[in-house]
Design a protein around this motif. Structure first.
Motif, PDB file in Angstrom:
ATOM      1  N   ASP A 259       0.831  -1.204   0.000  1.00 34.77           N
ATOM      2  CA  ASP A 259       0.000   0.000   0.000  1.00 34.77           C
ATOM      3  C   ASP A 259       0.864   1.251   0.000  1.00 34.77           C
ATOM      4  N   THR A 260       1.977   1.183   0.697  1.00 32.40           N
ATOM      5  CA  THR A 260       2.873   2.336   0.782  1.00 32.40           C
ATOM      6  C   THR A 260       3.605   2.577  -0.533  1.00 32.40           C
ATOM      7  N   VAL A 261       4.146   1.514  -1.121  1.00 32.57           N
ATOM      8  CA  VAL A 261       5.002   1.702  -2.297  1.00 32.57           C
ATOM      9  C   VAL A 261       4.213   2.029  -3.561  1.00 32.57           C
ATOM     10  N   ILE A 262       2.921   1.677  -3.620  1.00 29.10           N
ATOM     11  CA  ILE A 262       2.157   1.983  -4.828  1.00 29.10           C
ATOM     12  C   ILE A 262       1.368   3.278  -4.688  1.00 29.10           C
ATOM     13  N   ARG A 263       1.423   3.923  -3.506  1.00 24.70           N
ATOM     14  CA  ARG A 263       0.720   5.184  -3.321  1.00 24.70           C
ATOM     15  C   ARG A 263       1.588   6.301  -3.865  1.00 24.70           C
ATOM     16  N   LYS A 264       1.166   6.886  -4.993  1.00 25.92           N
ATOM     17  CA  LYS A 264       1.986   7.863  -5.698  1.00 25.92           C
ATOM     18  C   LYS A 264       2.167   9.148  -4.907  1.00 25.92           C
ATOM     19  N   GLY A 265       1.220   9.478  -4.053  1.00 22.85           N
ATOM     20  CA  GLY A 265       1.355  10.721  -3.313  1.00 22.85           C
ATOM     21  C   GLY A 265       2.336  10.632  -2.172  1.00 22.85           C
ATOM     22  N   ASP A 266       2.824   9.430  -1.861  1.00 27.88           N
ATOM     23  CA  ASP A 266       3.755   9.233  -0.752  1.00 27.88           C
ATOM     24  C   ASP A 266       5.170   9.503  -1.243  1.00 27.88           C
ATOM     25  N   SER A 268       7.905   9.083   0.590  1.00 27.04           N
ATOM     26  CA  SER A 268       8.927   8.316   1.298  1.00 27.04           C
ATOM     27  C   SER A 268       9.494   7.195   0.443  1.00 27.04           C
ATOM     28  N   ILE A 269       8.623   6.400  -0.166  1.00 24.21           N
ATOM     29  CA  ILE A 269       9.101   5.276  -0.977  1.00 24.21           C
ATOM     30  C   ILE A 269       8.030   4.908  -1.999  1.00 24.21           C
ATOM     31  N   ASN A 270       8.471   4.611  -3.225  1.00 21.47           N
ATOM     32  CA  ASN A 270       7.551   4.251  -4.300  1.00 21.47           C
ATOM     33  C   ASN A 270       8.100   3.063  -5.065  1.00 21.47           C
ATOM     34  N   LEU A 271       7.206   2.372  -5.751  1.00 21.12           N
ATOM     35  CA  LEU A 271       7.570   1.280  -6.643  1.00 21.12           C
ATOM     36  C   LEU A 271       7.138   1.680  -8.044  1.00 21.12           C
ATOM     37  N   GLU A 272       8.089   1.730  -8.964  1.00 24.00           N
ATOM     38  CA  GLU A 272       7.810   2.229 -10.309  1.00 24.00           C
ATOM     39  C   GLU A 272       8.249   1.205 -11.348  1.00 24.00           C
ATOM     40  N   CYS A 273       7.479   1.131 -12.445  1.00 28.43           N
ATOM     41  CA  CYS A 273       7.827   0.278 -13.577  1.00 28.43           C
ATOM     42  C   CYS A 273       8.350   1.166 -14.700  1.00 28.43           C
ATOM     43  N   ILE A 274       9.601   0.948 -15.114  1.00 30.08           N
ATOM     44  CA  ILE A 274      10.249   1.764 -16.133  1.00 30.08           C
ATOM     45  C   ILE A 274      10.667   0.858 -17.289  1.00 30.08           C
ATOM     46  N   THR A 275      10.324   1.262 -18.500  1.00 27.36           N
ATOM     47  CA  THR A 275      10.590   0.456 -19.694  1.00 27.36           C
ATOM     48  C   THR A 275      11.911   0.852 -20.334  1.00 27.36           C
ATOM     49  N   VAL A 276      12.659  -0.133 -20.781  1.00 30.22           N
ATOM     50  CA  VAL A 276      13.890   0.104 -21.537  1.00 30.22           C
ATOM     51  C   VAL A 276      13.506   0.225 -23.004  1.00 30.22           C
ATOM     52  N   HIS A 277      13.620   1.418 -23.560  1.00 31.93           N
ATOM     53  CA  HIS A 277      13.232   1.649 -24.947  1.00 31.93           C
ATOM     54  C   HIS A 277      14.396   1.312 -25.884  1.00 31.93           C
ATOM     55  N   ALA A 327      11.450  -0.849 -10.021  1.00 27.56           N
ATOM     56  CA  ALA A 327      12.467  -0.225  -9.174  1.00 27.56           C
ATOM     57  C   ALA A 327      11.824   0.356  -7.930  1.00 27.56           C
ATOM     58  N   LEU A 328      12.545   0.282  -6.820  1.00 25.31           N
ATOM     59  CA  LEU A 328      12.076   0.769  -5.530  1.00 25.31           C
ATOM     60  C   LEU A 328      12.950   1.940  -5.107  1.00 25.31           C
ATOM     61  N   GLY A 329      12.322   3.017  -4.670  1.00 26.66           N
ATOM     62  CA  GLY A 329      13.086   4.174  -4.215  1.00 26.66           C
ATOM     63  C   GLY A 329      12.168   5.343  -3.932  1.00 26.66           C
ATOM     64  N   THR A 330      12.762   6.468  -3.552  1.00 24.21           N
ATOM     65  CA  THR A 330      11.979   7.680  -3.343  1.00 24.21           C
ATOM     66  C   THR A 330      11.598   8.272  -4.701  1.00 24.21           C
ATOM     67  N   SER A 331      10.739   9.269  -4.668  1.00 23.24           N
ATOM     68  CA  SER A 331      10.310   9.902  -5.914  1.00 23.24           C
ATOM     69  C   SER A 331      11.495  10.513  -6.650  1.00 23.24           C
ATOM     70  N   ASP A 332      12.395  11.170  -5.922  1.00 29.04           N
ATOM     71  CA  ASP A 332      13.571  11.783  -6.545  1.00 29.04           C
ATOM     72  C   ASP A 332      14.486  10.723  -7.152  1.00 29.04           C
ATOM     73  N   GLN A 333      14.684   9.626  -6.431  1.00 29.49           N
ATOM     74  CA  GLN A 333      15.544   8.566  -6.948  1.00 29.49           C
ATOM     75  C   GLN A 333      14.965   7.948  -8.208  1.00 29.49           C
ATOM     76  N   LEU A 334      13.660   7.735  -8.232  1.00 27.71           N
ATOM     77  CA  LEU A 334      13.029   7.145  -9.408  1.00 27.71           C
ATOM     78  C   LEU A 334      13.044   8.118 -10.589  1.00 27.71           C
ATOM     79  N   GLU A 335      12.920   9.403 -10.322  1.00 25.58           N
ATOM     80  CA  GLU A 335      13.011  10.386 -11.400  1.00 25.58           C
ATOM     81  C   GLU A 335      14.418  10.379 -12.010  1.00 25.58           C
ATOM     82  N   ARG A 336      15.438  10.271 -11.149  1.00 24.98           N
ATOM     83  CA  ARG A 336      16.812  10.221 -11.675  1.00 24.98           C
ATOM     84  C   ARG A 336      17.029   8.939 -12.483  1.00 24.98           C
ATOM     85  N   LEU A 337      16.393   7.849 -12.049  1.00 24.58           N
ATOM     86  CA  LEU A 337      16.506   6.587 -12.788  1.00 24.58           C
ATOM     87  C   LEU A 337      15.860   6.717 -14.172  1.00 24.58           C
ATOM     88  N   GLU A 338      14.697   7.350 -14.240  1.00 24.23           N
ATOM     89  CA  GLU A 338      14.042   7.541 -15.532  1.00 24.23           C
ATOM     90  C   GLU A 338      14.890   8.428 -16.445  1.00 24.23           C
TER      91      GLU A 338
END
Length: 342
Positions: A259-266, A268-277, A327-338
């Motif tokens: 519930d925590t990792v899929i809540r986009k407004g949180d 603290s920590i998120n779970l994101e699916c990123i595609t390799v183009h 990928a698991l991380g904070t919003s900033d970390q996931l943005e840098r990954l994208e």
């Protein structure tokens, strides 16, 4: 005589072009004229501009430049033309504000303009109990969306929450076009009737074949029908609710974590699916060469490849175009990954 709607609906900047231009022109002429009249008195451009402004605005604090007969005639000309132009501009502004309120009392035209400017947004068909929850989640994720619902009572709810709403039947192709379905990246169908959901999915799939569609299924038996109609995913809220209740008893900590990792407004920590183009710089690199954790702080938990799940990928796993990284991380970390994978 009623106002001309086509004229009143013109942008304010267009309607202000002439009166505002006159005000600026008269201000320039007045400044140059007063500077010339006060040349023997050592008047500066600021003195000349001050004289022009107090004349146009009828303030009249006092003359900083002594005027002879020619100067007084010049002042009268500037006063008449300047005051007329200034009031003309104010009249245009007030007429625009009043006419906008009369012609578009509920802001529908502005809302439609906002919808037309949307791109890569989500269309939510239905604003019932399920649709409201979906809208709240999408809004928390800061993803643009528009709602389509035929019921009049949904207008007030949408206005209260700042939602873009089109009052119409989402199974109508014209209504979906109005919602910008061709520019949308996803469709959420939440109607409480499976037949209606089926029509909406069919219509949307025809209008945009590559649209990602998620549909609600009132009856569990309707899930395969919705999938055959073109939905990418079809779920029954009742079935999911039952499984969730069971999981909360069996593994409450696991459910709370997801519930925590899929809540986009949180944040603290998120779970994101990123595609390799295909043009991604990480395509052809190994997990170790990619260095996601070292460069971004995010952790790649799973690689999805050709309907296979590769959990805890090995460092020597070579990434391919089309791979999806969970990928698991904070919003900033996931943005840098994208950004790193873009």
């Amino acid at each position: 005589m009623p106002p001309d709607s086509s004229r009143l609906s013109a942008p304010l900047r267009v309607r202000l072009a002439v009166p505002a231009g006159l005000v600026v022109l008269i201000t320039l002429i007045g400044t140059v004229g007063y500077a010339w009249l006060g040349r023997d008195q050592g008047a500066t451009l600021l003195d000349a501009l001050f004289m022009t402004v107090i004349t146009i605005t009828t303030i009249g604090y006092g003359e900083v430049i002594r005027l002879d007969a020619a100067g007084r005639v010049f002042t009268m000309v500037i006063a008449i033309t300047g005051i007329g132009s200034l009031f003309y501009s104010l009249t245009v502004i007030m007429e625009y504000l009043v006419s906008s309120r009369i012609l578009d009392p509920f802001g529908e035209r502005k809302m439609q303009r906002d919808i037309q400017n949307l791109k890569d947004h989500i269309v939510i068909a239905g604003l019932g109990r399920v649709g409201r929850q979906a809208a709240a989640e999408v809004q928390d994720a800061k993803v643009p969306f528009v709602i389509v619902d035929p019921r009049p009572e949904t207008q007030q709810y949408a206005r209260q929450h700042g939602y873009l709403l089109i009052q119409g039947d989402a199974s109508d192709d014209q209504v979906l076009e109005q919602a910008g379905i061709r520019q949308a990246k996803g469709l959420i169908v939440t109607s409480g009737d499976d037949a209606t959901n089926l029509y909406i999915v069919l219509s949307a799939r025809v209008l945009k074949p590559d649209l990602f569609i998620v549909s609600r299924a009132v009856d569990e038996a309707s899930v395969p029908k919705l999938l055959r109609a073109g939905a990418n995913r079809a779920i029954s809220p009742y079935a999911i609710g039952g499984r969730r209740l069971a999981h909360l008893i069996l593994s409450p900590a696991v459910v709370d974590f997801f519930d925590t990792v899929i809540r986009k407004g949180d944040e603290s920590i998120n779970l994101e699916c990123i595609t390799v183009h295909h043009d991604s710089p990480v395509a052809g690199q190994t997990i170790a060469e990619f260095g996601a954790r070292e460069k971004t702080g995010a952790t790649v938990l799973v690689v999805l490849r050709d309907n296979r799940v590769l959990p805890n990928p090995a460092p020597d796993l070579v990434l391919r175009a089309g791979d999806q990284l969970l990928a698991l991380g904070t919003s900033d970390q996931l943005e840098r990954l994208e950004e790193l994978m873009a």
